[in-house]
Write a protein that holds these residues in place. Sequence first.
Motif: not given
Length: 307
Positions: A55-79
């Motif tokens: 998450k720290d890496y995402l925040v440093q390299h992407y916009t908030a919308a893209t960060v949340n998009n990537r977080i959604y993807g990894i959370n679905r993977y955990l599900d």
Amino acid sequence: MCASRQMPEEAELNFIHYLKRRDASPNTIKSCLASCRLYYSLFDELNTTNLMLYKDYLVQHYTAATVNNRIYGINRYLDCIGMALDNKGPDSDGSRAASDNTGFPSDCHRDSRDAFRLPVVQTQQVSFLDRVISQEDYMRFKDSLKSDGNMYWYFVVRFLACTGARVSELIQIKAEHLHLGYIDLYTKGGKVRRLHFPDALCQEALEWLSAKGQVSGFLFVNRRGNQITARGISSQLKTLAIRCNIPPETVYPHSFRHRFAKNFLEKFNDISLLADLMGHESIETTRIYLTKSTQEQRELIDKIVTW
């Protein structure tokens, strides 16, 4: 970190199967896989520490919308991993763990799979609304397209803005639906959403089709006669926006869906009905349209602050 690590192939295939069983769209599947692949390109193991670093890496390299998009993807993977474990049942020692034939990494900690979820980052709603096409620009855009005789793209814009359709729904509309005045769409979970077309728009579109000699089939096709793609619509709208001197950052298919919602609430302030029309599962998703953009706030202040 490991720069050469890739997502396990079997895990990827299982994840794709998991998403498809839940009626995820091709774009959603692509986005979720992109998030997982990025994670595995950075980290050897799937655990809570690495997830927070991700998450720290995402925040440093992407916009908030893209960060949340990537977080959604990894959370679905955990599900997905959690469900695989639930289906497997407890191990002989009473715990749950991913075995070699599950397709998921055995080094994944239980808290990552069964409970831990990455929290999303907070985004400013105002910045989102500032990227929605204004009513004035929408009117100018569609009028310019019509005066130029560019009726195909005039109707693309009109159907998006007058129905609140997603671009994936827009390309499903056929001439036959205009006679009905609606199209029934099957949403996730097997529910049916009816997308209504205003009578005036139907009549105008039928006249356009009649002039072309078209009596059936999809409204919006490419030069080869196949359904136009969402990407094709997005790129051409940008080109046309620049040609018509409309800010291109506000011209994209979903922008007209947002314009529909804003205009609907201004004319008929029923947020519950709007949520149904737009196919939102939660009314909280629809509440964003009650927020005013920066420009609307500025105009309101100029109008009411007279003291």
